[in-house]
Design a protein around this motif. Structure first.
Motif, short mmCIF file in Angstrom:
data_model
loop_
_atom_site.label_atom_id
_atom_site.label_comp_id
_atom_site.label_asym_id
_atom_site.label_seq_id
_atom_site.Cartn_x
_atom_site.Cartn_y
_atom_site.Cartn_z
N ASP A 144 43.24 36.42 6.09
CA ASP A 144 44.25 35.41 5.73
C ASP A 144 43.76 34.51 4.59
OD1 ASP A 144 43.56 32.93 8.26
OD2 ASP A 144 42.37 34.63 7.61
N GLU A 145 42.44 34.29 4.51
CA GLU A 145 41.92 33.49 3.38
C GLU A 145 42.07 34.28 2.09
OE1 GLU A 145 41.34 30.51 3.44
OE2 GLU A 145 40.75 29.97 5.50
N LEU A 146 41.70 35.56 2.16
CA LEU A 146 41.77 36.39 0.94
C LEU A 146 43.20 36.43 0.43
CD1 LEU A 146 39.81 38.53 -0.68
CD2 LEU A 146 41.42 40.15 0.29
N ALA A 147 44.16 36.44 1.38
CA ALA A 147 45.57 36.66 0.99
C ALA A 147 46.24 35.39 0.51
CB ALA A 147 46.34 37.22 2.19
N LYS A 148 45.55 34.24 0.62
CA LYS A 148 46.23 32.96 0.35
C LYS A 148 46.74 32.84 -1.08
CE LYS A 148 44.87 29.31 3.54
NZ LYS A 148 43.66 28.53 3.90
N HIS A 158 45.89 36.31 -7.06
CA HIS A 158 44.48 36.73 -6.92
C HIS A 158 44.39 37.95 -6.03
CE1 HIS A 158 40.14 36.19 -6.82
NE2 HIS A 158 40.19 36.33 -5.51
N VAL A 159 45.05 37.89 -4.86
CA VAL A 159 44.92 39.02 -3.93
C VAL A 159 45.63 40.24 -4.51
CG1 VAL A 159 46.95 38.46 -2.52
CG2 VAL A 159 45.02 39.67 -1.51
N LYS A 160 46.71 40.01 -5.26
CA LYS A 160 47.41 41.15 -5.90
C LYS A 160 46.43 41.89 -6.82
CE LYS A 160 51.44 43.23 -6.70
NZ LYS A 160 50.62 44.38 -6.24
N GLY A 161 45.63 41.10 -7.52
CA GLY A 161 44.68 41.68 -8.49
C GLY A 161 43.56 42.46 -7.83
N GLU A 202 43.83 43.70 -4.31
CA GLU A 202 44.16 44.38 -3.05
C GLU A 202 43.78 45.86 -3.06
OE1 GLU A 202 48.94 44.95 -4.14
OE2 GLU A 202 48.30 43.70 -2.43
N GLU A 203 43.77 46.50 -4.22
CA GLU A 203 43.43 47.93 -4.24
C GLU A 203 41.92 48.16 -4.29
OE1 GLU A 203 47.46 48.79 -6.75
OE2 GLU A 203 45.58 49.63 -7.51
N GLU A 204 41.15 47.05 -4.38
CA GLU A 204 39.70 47.23 -4.54
C GLU A 204 38.90 46.71 -3.36
OE1 GLU A 204 39.60 46.82 -9.44
OE2 GLU A 204 38.48 45.43 -8.20
N VAL A 205 39.59 46.13 -2.37
CA VAL A 205 38.85 45.45 -1.29
C VAL A 205 38.44 46.43 -0.20
CG1 VAL A 205 39.07 43.74 0.54
CG2 VAL A 205 40.01 43.26 -1.72
N TYR A 206 37.17 46.34 0.21
CA TYR A 206 36.67 47.06 1.38
C TYR A 206 36.91 46.19 2.61
CZ TYR A 206 33.89 50.50 -1.29
OH TYR A 206 33.47 51.52 -2.12
N TRP A 207 37.25 46.80 3.73
CA TRP A 207 37.56 46.03 4.95
C TRP A 207 36.61 46.38 6.08
CZ3 TRP A 207 40.71 42.07 4.64
CH2 TRP A 207 41.68 42.05 3.64
N VAL A 208 36.25 45.37 6.91
CA VAL A 208 35.56 45.57 8.19
C VAL A 208 36.61 45.38 9.28
CG1 VAL A 208 33.85 44.62 9.76
CG2 VAL A 208 33.34 44.76 7.31
N THR A 209 36.77 46.39 10.12
CA THR A 209 37.84 46.29 11.14
C THR A 209 37.29 46.22 12.56
OG1 THR A 209 37.89 48.69 11.25
CG2 THR A 209 39.46 47.62 9.72
N PHE A 258 41.61 37.20 -15.60
CA PHE A 258 41.18 37.24 -14.20
C PHE A 258 42.37 36.83 -13.32
CE2 PHE A 258 39.16 35.00 -10.56
CZ PHE A 258 38.49 36.09 -10.01
N PRO A 259 42.65 37.58 -12.23
CA PRO A 259 43.80 37.25 -11.39
C PRO A 259 43.73 35.82 -10.84
CG PRO A 259 42.82 39.36 -10.73
CD PRO A 259 41.89 38.75 -11.71
N GLY A 260 44.65 34.98 -11.22
CA GLY A 260 44.69 33.59 -10.73
C GLY A 260 44.17 32.60 -11.76
N ALA A 261 43.66 33.10 -12.88
CA ALA A 261 43.10 32.19 -13.89
C ALA A 261 44.17 31.78 -14.91
CB ALA A 261 41.95 32.88 -14.63
N LEU A 262 43.96 30.61 -15.54
CA LEU A 262 44.84 30.21 -16.66
C LEU A 262 44.53 31.08 -17.85
CD1 LEU A 262 44.75 26.29 -16.66
CD2 LEU A 262 46.28 27.85 -15.40
N TYR A 263 43.23 31.25 -18.12
CA TYR A 263 42.82 32.18 -19.18
C TYR A 263 41.38 32.62 -18.92
CZ TYR A 263 40.48 28.12 -21.34
OH TYR A 263 39.69 27.01 -21.57
N THR A 264 41.04 33.73 -19.56
CA THR A 264 39.70 34.32 -19.41
C THR A 264 39.05 34.48 -20.78
OG1 THR A 264 40.14 35.54 -17.36
CG2 THR A 264 38.53 36.51 -18.86
#
Ligand SMILES: Nc1ncnc2c1ncn2[C@@H]1O[C@H](COS(=O)(=O)NC(=O)[C@@H](N)CS)[C@@H](O)[C@H]1O
Ligand SMILES: [Mg+2]
Ligand SMILES: [Zn+2]
Length: 469
Positions: A65-69, A73-76, A78-85, A196-202
């Protein structure tokens, strides 16, 4: 040029930098020689950062839930995140992400830490491993799935002006760091679609590898108040109301080591800047039947002197193998300076020096009182020569063009970086990438009086394009 990739993979194995046989794709083992280079590189970086940053360490796992806030950012990622379940046999009620980068690990804590104006500015960094399920072609040190040497700095400020100052300071820190490693670079502002996802500029540092492709070796992001609003990071002003903070973050990775290896290396193997080499100096004794112990004794004393007077890392290679084999090995491992000592050299007060970067051999006078100064000057000169040579090879591959045709012939014939005028419009930019089949690295400077290379409108920027990793 073309066989750079093969050269790069071979040298990582022959110079025992990393072992890529680890049974998880994109994750590798740091071997002792490589680990030493990484250690000395990080020592330089931390010395620069520790002037006005605090080093910290955050947990690896981030609650879903923190990652998704932060939606963008999370859109940028979501396809690269490894998960512990699971924890053991128990399914976790909340999935945990392996940090792809630590904004969403750190910023909930920053929200607890930032109370009032006097807490600001904050400047933290950590050097950790981060994980990204890269789907593009993975390459050791260049595009890995476990980024083992991820330096991420995160700063918190009370005004937009101060974040602009911090961005400039981060650019200065990165220039100082790359200059100390002799790594050349261009600095440009990434286009809107590649920030960078969520940045004003990079702002990005790109270097050029021998195959004519550029590698993004560092980035500085102005985050504005986006994450402050998402994670409710506020401070109480003197008047007693609550203001959102402003933030920046800036990152480096294993790509710095990849650049050291790729840019300074040659057909004899690695060529390492003295400050990061496992050894600054290797001493090779020339031993014939008689007079052996005199040479051994002399070399040991010389090693002690250089270690104690200059605090150098010195390897005395007294192995019972041919000198020629030693020369080959230490040149392949990129040790900057070799000293050869034989019985006659000692009698004639001479010593032979070999500079790895220029491959020049020289017979110099040996004098107990001046040898340290001579070696120190040699090492300084080697660093300078390596940096100058690398900058020249970058500058020789940056060309300004007036037409798109010129852009694509230049890139396909020479690789490297091409600059031209661009209006800055996203549509037009995407069209340029299409037509020339390259990436727009970014804009370098404002140029109001040009015309756009593609659409003929007033240009706004000098723009860099290149084939990239
Ligand atoms: N898969 C990868 N392998 C190696 N290095 C990478 C990889 N992905 C990114 N990097 C490097 O890591 C740097 C920082 O990554 S980043 O996404 O641009 N920025 C961040 O993550 C910010 N949080 C910086 S603190 C990039 O400039 C690039 O040099
Ligand atoms: Mg990526
Ligand atoms: Zn245009």
């Amino acid at each position: 040029m073309s066989e750079f990739s093969e050269w790069f993979h071979n040298i990582l194995e022959e110079a025992e930098i990393i072992d890529t046989r680890y049974p998880v794709k994109g994750m590798h083992v740091w071997l002792p020689q490589g680990f030493k280079i990484r250690k000395h590189t990080l020592e330089i970086l931390k010395t620069i950062l520790d002037k006005d940053h605090e080093e910290v360490m955050f947990p690896l796992l981030i609650p879903e839930d923190e990652l998704a806030k932060e939606a963008i950012h999370v859109k940028g990622f979501e396809e690269e995140v490894y998960w512990v379940t699971h924890g053991g046999l128990t399914e976790l009620n909340k999935k945990l992400a392996l940090r792809p980068t630590s904004e969403t690990a750190m910023y909930p804590m920053f929200s607890l830490w930032v109370r009032n104006h006097s807490d600001l500015p904050m400047r933290y960094y950590q050097v950790v491993n981060t994980f990204r399920y890269e789907t593009k072609h993975t390459r050791p040190l260049i595009r890995v799935r476990e980024i083992t040497t991820f330096k991420e700095a995160h700063t918190v400020h009370s005004s937009a002006e101060e974040t602009e100052e911090q961005v400039k300071e981060a650019l200065r820190i990165y220039r100082q760091f790359f200059d100390s490693l002799g790594i050349p670079y261009t600095v440009s502002k990434r286009p809107e679609w590649d920030k960078f996802p969520g940045a004003l500029y990079t702002m990005a540092f790109d270097t050029l590898l021998p195959d004519g492709k550029t590698l993004q070796i560092g980035t500085v992001h102005n985050l504005g108040q986006t994450f402050a609003k998402t994670f409710d990071i506020t401070y109480e002003t003197a008047e007693g109301n609550h203001e959102y903070v402003y933030q920046t973050c800036y990152g480096l990775s294993d790509r710095v080591i990849a650049s050291l290896i790729g840019i300074h290396g040659d057909d004899s193997g690695l060529c390492l800047p003295p400050d990061v080499a496992p050894y600054h100096v290797v001493i090779v004794p020339i031993i014939f039947k008689k007079g052996g112990e005199v040479v051994i004794d002399f070399c040991k004393k010389l090693q002690e002197k250089l270690e104690s007077e200059l605090n150098l890392r010195v390897y005395f290679d007294d192995r019972d193998i041919r000198a020629g084999k030693k020369y080959y090995e230490w040149e392949m491992r990129g040790i900057p300076l070799r000293l050869e000592v034989g019985p006659r050299d000692i009698e004639n007060h001479k010593i032979v020096t070999f500079r790895r970067e220029s491959k020049e051999k020289e017979i110099i006078d040996y004098d107990d009182t001046t040898i340290s100064k001579t070696v120190n000057n040699l090492l300084d000169n080697i660093s300078t020569k390596m940096r100058e040579k690398a900058w020249k090879s970058l500058e020789d591959h940056v060309h300004h063009v007036e037409t798109l045709e010129e852009a694509s012939t230049t890139i396909s014939e020479d690789g490297g970086i091409v600059t031209f005028d661009w209006c800055g419009d996203q549509e037009c930019g995407k069209e340029i990438e299409e037509k020339v089949n390259v990436d727009i690295l970014g804009v370098q400077a404002d140029d109001e009086n040009g015309i756009c290379i593609n659409c003929g409108k007033k240009s706004k920027h000098i723009t860099l394009i290149a084939k990239t990793y």
